[in-house]
Design an enzyme around this catalytic site. Structure first.
Site, PDB file in Angstrom:
ATOM      1  N   LYS A  27     -85.148  21.424 -61.934  1.00  0.00           N
ATOM      2  CA  LYS A  27     -85.116  22.629 -62.539  1.00  0.00           C
ATOM      3  C   LYS A  27     -85.169  22.684 -64.070  1.00  0.00           C
ATOM      4  O   LYS A  27     -85.905  23.516 -64.713  1.00  0.00           O
ATOM      5  CB  LYS A  27     -83.900  23.638 -62.014  1.00  0.00           C
ATOM      6  CG  LYS A  27     -84.082  24.998 -62.388  1.00  0.00           C
ATOM      7  CD  LYS A  27     -82.603  25.645 -62.509  1.00  0.00           C
ATOM      8  CE  LYS A  27     -81.704  25.151 -63.198  1.00  0.00           C
ATOM      9  NZ  LYS A  27     -80.507  26.138 -63.499  1.00  0.00           N
ATOM     10  N   ARG A  32     -88.216  24.405 -69.014  1.00  0.00           N
ATOM     11  CA  ARG A  32     -88.532  23.865 -70.443  1.00  0.00           C
ATOM     12  C   ARG A  32     -89.967  23.746 -70.389  1.00  0.00           C
ATOM     13  O   ARG A  32     -90.569  24.068 -71.344  1.00  0.00           O
ATOM     14  CB  ARG A  32     -87.876  22.697 -70.830  1.00  0.00           C
ATOM     15  CG  ARG A  32     -86.396  22.817 -70.974  1.00  0.00           C
ATOM     16  CD  ARG A  32     -85.681  21.584 -71.009  1.00  0.00           C
ATOM     17  NE  ARG A  32     -84.112  21.552 -71.415  1.00  0.00           N
ATOM     18  CZ  ARG A  32     -83.103  21.972 -70.751  1.00  0.00           C
ATOM     19  NH1 ARG A  32     -83.117  22.504 -69.299  1.00  0.00           N
ATOM     20  NH2 ARG A  32     -81.923  22.221 -71.537  1.00  0.00           N
ATOM     21  N   ASP A  54     -85.443  30.348 -59.632  1.00  0.00           N
ATOM     22  CA  ASP A  54     -85.446  30.354 -61.081  1.00  0.00           C
ATOM     23  C   ASP A  54     -86.614  30.052 -61.805  1.00  0.00           C
ATOM     24  O   ASP A  54     -87.068  30.656 -62.779  1.00  0.00           O
ATOM     25  CB  ASP A  54     -84.513  29.204 -61.426  1.00  0.00           C
ATOM     26  CG  ASP A  54     -82.848  29.703 -61.370  1.00  0.00           C
ATOM     27  OD1 ASP A  54     -82.531  30.622 -61.055  1.00  0.00           O
ATOM     28  OD2 ASP A  54     -81.927  28.987 -62.263  1.00  0.00           O
ATOM     29  N   ASN A  96     -80.486  35.938 -62.094  1.00  0.00           N
ATOM     30  CA  ASN A  96     -79.316  35.125 -62.729  1.00  0.00           C
ATOM     31  C   ASN A  96     -79.885  33.843 -63.025  1.00  0.00           C
ATOM     32  O   ASN A  96     -79.072  32.742 -63.110  1.00  0.00           O
ATOM     33  CB  ASN A  96     -78.227  34.822 -61.456  1.00  0.00           C
ATOM     34  CG  ASN A  96     -76.816  34.698 -62.130  1.00  0.00           C
ATOM     35  OD1 ASN A  96     -76.664  34.804 -63.367  1.00  0.00           O
ATOM     36  ND2 ASN A  96     -76.042  34.230 -61.309  1.00  0.00           N
ATOM     37  N   GLN A 173     -77.654  25.579 -73.780  1.00  0.00           N
ATOM     38  CA  GLN A 173     -78.820  26.252 -73.727  1.00  0.00           C
ATOM     39  C   GLN A 173     -79.002  27.005 -74.837  1.00  0.00           C
ATOM     40  O   GLN A 173     -80.299  27.312 -75.218  1.00  0.00           O
ATOM     41  CB  GLN A 173     -78.823  27.077 -72.424  1.00  0.00           C
ATOM     42  CG  GLN A 173     -78.643  26.190 -71.069  1.00  0.00           C
ATOM     43  CD  GLN A 173     -78.563  27.342 -69.975  1.00  0.00           C
ATOM     44  OE1 GLN A 173     -78.395  28.499 -70.002  1.00  0.00           O
ATOM     45  NE2 GLN A 173     -78.584  26.635 -68.756  1.00  0.00           N
ATOM     46  N   ASP A 298     -73.048  20.524 -63.607  1.00  0.00           N
ATOM     47  CA  ASP A 298     -73.596  21.074 -62.167  1.00  0.00           C
ATOM     48  C   ASP A 298     -73.193  20.164 -61.176  1.00  0.00           C
ATOM     49  O   ASP A 298     -73.109  20.403 -59.935  1.00  0.00           O
ATOM     50  CB  ASP A 298     -75.172  21.129 -62.351  1.00  0.00           C
ATOM     51  CG  ASP A 298     -75.564  22.453 -63.144  1.00  0.00           C
ATOM     52  OD1 ASP A 298     -74.566  23.420 -63.429  1.00  0.00           O
ATOM     53  OD2 ASP A 298     -76.496  22.580 -63.538  1.00  0.00           O
ATOM     54  N   ASN A 321     -66.598  25.426 -69.500  1.00  0.00           N
ATOM     55  CA  ASN A 321     -67.591  26.126 -69.393  1.00  0.00           C
ATOM     56  C   ASN A 321     -68.232  26.379 -67.960  1.00  0.00           C
ATOM     57  O   ASN A 321     -69.204  27.177 -67.757  1.00  0.00           O
ATOM     58  CB  ASN A 321     -68.818  25.153 -70.025  1.00  0.00           C
ATOM     59  CG  ASN A 321     -68.849  24.889 -71.386  1.00  0.00           C
ATOM     60  OD1 ASN A 321     -67.700  25.418 -72.024  1.00  0.00           O
ATOM     61  ND2 ASN A 321     -69.864  24.420 -72.165  1.00  0.00           N
ATOM     62  N   LYS A 325     -70.765  30.016 -65.552  1.00  0.00           N
ATOM     63  CA  LYS A 325     -72.048  29.827 -64.948  1.00  0.00           C
ATOM     64  C   LYS A 325     -72.338  30.866 -63.923  1.00  0.00           C
ATOM     65  O   LYS A 325     -72.080  32.164 -64.240  1.00  0.00           O
ATOM     66  CB  LYS A 325     -71.695  28.402 -64.046  1.00  0.00           C
ATOM     67  CG  LYS A 325     -71.765  27.259 -65.090  1.00  0.00           C
ATOM     68  CD  LYS A 325     -72.874  26.871 -65.623  1.00  0.00           C
ATOM     69  CE  LYS A 325     -72.561  25.575 -66.370  1.00  0.00           C
ATOM     70  NZ  LYS A 325     -73.681  25.016 -67.148  1.00  0.00           N
ATOM     71  N   GLU A 326     -73.155  30.691 -62.845  1.00  0.00           N
ATOM     72  CA  GLU A 326     -73.519  31.826 -61.857  1.00  0.00           C
ATOM     73  C   GLU A 326     -72.225  32.314 -61.369  1.00  0.00           C
ATOM     74  O   GLU A 326     -72.406  33.788 -61.278  1.00  0.00           O
ATOM     75  CB  GLU A 326     -74.285  31.166 -60.776  1.00  0.00           C
ATOM     76  CG  GLU A 326     -75.748  30.853 -61.082  1.00  0.00           C
ATOM     77  CD  GLU A 326     -75.924  29.512 -61.880  1.00  0.00           C
ATOM     78  OE1 GLU A 326     -77.104  29.132 -61.955  1.00  0.00           O
ATOM     79  OE2 GLU A 326     -74.946  28.938 -62.202  1.00  0.00           O
ATOM     80  N   ARG A 329     -67.022  29.080 -61.644  1.00  0.00           N
ATOM     81  CA  ARG A 329     -67.220  27.680 -60.620  1.00  0.00           C
ATOM     82  C   ARG A 329     -65.553  27.020 -60.635  1.00  0.00           C
ATOM     83  O   ARG A 329     -65.362  26.540 -59.686  1.00  0.00           O
ATOM     84  CB  ARG A 329     -68.140  26.845 -60.925  1.00  0.00           C
ATOM     85  CG  ARG A 329     -69.345  27.132 -60.526  1.00  0.00           C
ATOM     86  CD  ARG A 329     -70.611  26.212 -60.729  1.00  0.00           C
ATOM     87  NE  ARG A 329     -71.929  26.917 -60.416  1.00  0.00           N
ATOM     88  CZ  ARG A 329     -73.051  26.344 -61.011  1.00  0.00           C
ATOM     89  NH1 ARG A 329     -73.113  25.471 -61.975  1.00  0.00           N
ATOM     90  NH2 ARG A 329     -74.271  27.139 -60.695  1.00  0.00           N
ATOM     91  N   HIS A 379     -75.632  29.058 -55.602  1.00  0.00           N
ATOM     92  CA  HIS A 379     -76.231  27.982 -54.912  1.00  0.00           C
ATOM     93  C   HIS A 379     -75.476  26.501 -54.938  1.00  0.00           C
ATOM     94  O   HIS A 379     -75.406  26.042 -53.861  1.00  0.00           O
ATOM     95  CB  HIS A 379     -77.778  27.815 -55.693  1.00  0.00           C
ATOM     96  CG  HIS A 379     -77.774  27.372 -57.044  1.00  0.00           C
ATOM     97  ND1 HIS A 379     -78.284  26.325 -57.659  1.00  0.00           N
ATOM     98  CD2 HIS A 379     -77.231  28.066 -57.998  1.00  0.00           C
ATOM     99  CE1 HIS A 379     -78.238  26.351 -58.842  1.00  0.00           C
ATOM    100  NE2 HIS A 379     -77.507  27.309 -59.056  1.00  0.00           N
ATOM    101  N   ARG A 380     -74.909  26.385 -56.037  1.00  0.00           N
ATOM    102  CA  ARG A 380     -74.127  25.091 -56.163  1.00  0.00           C
ATOM    103  C   ARG A 380     -72.829  25.108 -55.400  1.00  0.00           C
ATOM    104  O   ARG A 380     -72.431  24.145 -54.732  1.00  0.00           O
ATOM    105  CB  ARG A 380     -73.966  24.667 -57.532  1.00  0.00           C
ATOM    106  CG  ARG A 380     -75.245  24.638 -58.308  1.00  0.00           C
ATOM    107  CD  ARG A 380     -75.233  23.394 -59.351  1.00  0.00           C
ATOM    108  NE  ARG A 380     -76.233  23.418 -59.916  1.00  0.00           N
ATOM    109  CZ  ARG A 380     -77.559  22.824 -59.663  1.00  0.00           C
ATOM    110  NH1 ARG A 380     -77.546  22.295 -58.416  1.00  0.00           N
ATOM    111  NH2 ARG A 380     -78.673  23.028 -60.467  1.00  0.00           N
ATOM    112  N   LYS A 405     -82.384  29.202 -55.252  1.00  0.00           N
ATOM    113  CA  LYS A 405     -82.353  29.551 -56.382  1.00  0.00           C
ATOM    114  C   LYS A 405     -82.812  28.114 -57.125  1.00  0.00           C
ATOM    115  O   LYS A 405     -83.699  28.159 -58.111  1.00  0.00           O
ATOM    116  CB  LYS A 405     -80.940  29.610 -57.046  1.00  0.00           C
ATOM    117  CG  LYS A 405     -80.971  30.044 -58.502  1.00  0.00           C
ATOM    118  CD  LYS A 405     -79.298  30.522 -59.003  1.00  0.00           C
ATOM    119  CE  LYS A 405     -79.450  31.187 -60.296  1.00  0.00           C
ATOM    120  NZ  LYS A 405     -79.668  30.204 -61.323  1.00  0.00           N
TER     121      LYS A 405
END
Length: 425
Positions: A27, A32, A54, A96, A173, A298, A321, A325-326, A329, A379-380, A405
């Site tokens: 992904k 990118r 995504d 998202n 990012q 991730d 961090n 995230k979505e 987490r 999703h994760r 996703k």
């Protein structure tokens, strides 16, 4: 499994998971490459690409801005562009998708006209203020009143020039977004970190490699500074490597069941930072007592689920961090682990402590009740907690379709390895 139910029950397999599985394309690299191809003059062929929610959203946004994005098969994009994005008729909606949202926020500064970058309710609480502040410092008119999307950018056809400073501690990012837009400047652009911390630096290296594939000239001035020349981009053909984050679920499934899943690619062949998780998974059930997740963010949910069955407790550090995230987490993983067994996952500040129990599966083997795992539209969380169902009976994954996703074929993959999946109430 073409039509997924609202909830999916997993029956622990009675055999090791053995077979060959090809992970989907990356992904991170696909999004990118799509953007860089859209900023390049000519036609680029992207093969081995990921087709997921995504990347579909990224492709749709590029089409809104006058870029031709064709999809000749399930793993390819053909992108044709003049090298310049055009002002879209309406807002860019990116759901998202964090990569698409952050990357396009910088890239659309090169448009002549006003662009609104927006997302869904989850995206509208994910921070983007540091990136917007950095754009403003370059003389670009940009605003986000809440510090989160929607972002309004009034582009003047160029990315400007000069030095821009960015705090990359919250998300790498932001740095990648500035880097990818910089070759469309009026002159050289120097991008400098305001501190030494940066979320998942390996993803910046991924960005630089992709940029150079499309002809960008980037000099690493020092550990926290890059100088980008105003070269623009040249169309190219790019083979995208498999997704390392997706690979962590396969490595984890093999470790938990004593199986052998051949991915067709060795861990050291990946350029994505999450591939570092394989070395940790290989130590299961004796994973380290402390795992620094800062550079493989991730992969942390996968590692945390494996840690539940480890021979001794595991503390995850460097993961603050993950709270942006979505979903949060850190909180989600702790909460859902403790849903399986109270106290199994504990938040301590921004650390996650997993109170591992190597006998967890046998202790819960006779349980008749089901444990419904809340996935938070993430999703994760869904994919990592499905791994718990390989050992623990009664695991039910809510909203299994959220895996679309990044890994639309995830449940088909598990079923293909012999895991029984059934619709649940």
């Amino acid at each position: 499994m073409t039509a997924l139910p609202a909830a999916l029950a997993i029956t622990p397999p009675s055999h090791p998971l053995v077979g060959r599985v090809s992970p989907p394309g990356s992904k991170s690299i696909t999004n990118r490459a799509l953007l860089l191809a859209a900023l390049a003059n000519g036609t680029s062929h992207l093969t081995g690409a990921l087709k997921s929610k995504d990347t579909v959203l990224m492709a749709a946004a590029l089409r809104q801005m006058g870029v031709s994005v064709e999809e000749p098969d399930a793993t390819s994009f053909v992108v044709t562009s003049s090298g310049r994005l055009q002002a879209p008729e309406g807002p860019l909606f990116l759901g998202n998708a964090g990569t698409a949202t952050r990357f396009l926020t910088a890239a659309v500064a090169t448009v002549n006209g006003t662009v609104i970058v927006d997302g869904d309710e989850e995206m509208q609480v994910r921070p983007i203020g540091p990136l917007v502040d950095a754009l403003v410092s370059l003389g670009i008119e940009a605003s986000c009143p809440t510090g989160c999307p929607p972002v309004t950018i009034v582009g003047k056809g160029s990315f400007g020039q000069g030095r821009v400073e960015i705090d990359g501690g919250l998300s790498s990012q932001y740095v990648s977004a500035l880097l990818m837009a910089a070759p469309l400047g009026d002159g050289p652009v120097e991008i400098a970190l305001t501190g030494s911390d940066i979320g998942a630096r390996g993803y910046v290296d991924l960005t630089l490699a992709a940029m150079r594939s499309f002809g960008a000239v980037v000099e690493q001035v020092d550990a926290g500074t890059w100088r980008v020349e105003p070269t623009g981009y040249t169309a190219t053909d790019l083979l995208i490597e498999p997704d390392a984050s997706a690979a962590t679920y396969l490595w984890g499934a093999a470790a938990l069941t004593g199986g052998d899943i051949n991915l067709g690619v060795e861990a050291d062949a990946f350029t994505q930072p999450d591939a570092a998780a394989q070395a940790v998974i290989a130590q299961f059930p004796n994973m380290p007592a402390v795992i620094d997740g800062s550079q493989m963010q991730d992969a942390v949910p996968t590692l945390a689920v494996l840690a539940a069955f480890n021979n001794y407790p595991v503390r995850f550090v460097g993961i603050a961090n993950l709270r942006v995230k979505e979903t949060d987490r850190v909180h989600a993983v702790a909460t859902e682990l403790s849903r399986i067994l109270p106290g199994l996952g504990v938040e301590e500040g921004d650390d996650l402590l997993v109170a591992s129990d190597p006998d967890l599966a046998s202790k819960l083997a006779d349980r008749n009740s089901r444990v419904k795992i809340e996935t938070y539209h993430d999703h994760r969380i869904a994919m990592s907690f499905a791994l718990a169902g390989l050992r623990v009976p009664g695991i039910v994954i809510l909203d299994p379709a959220c895996t679309g996703k990044t890994y639309p074929a995830y449940w088909d993959m598990l079923a293909g390895l012999g895991v029984q999946l059934t619709a649940a109430d």
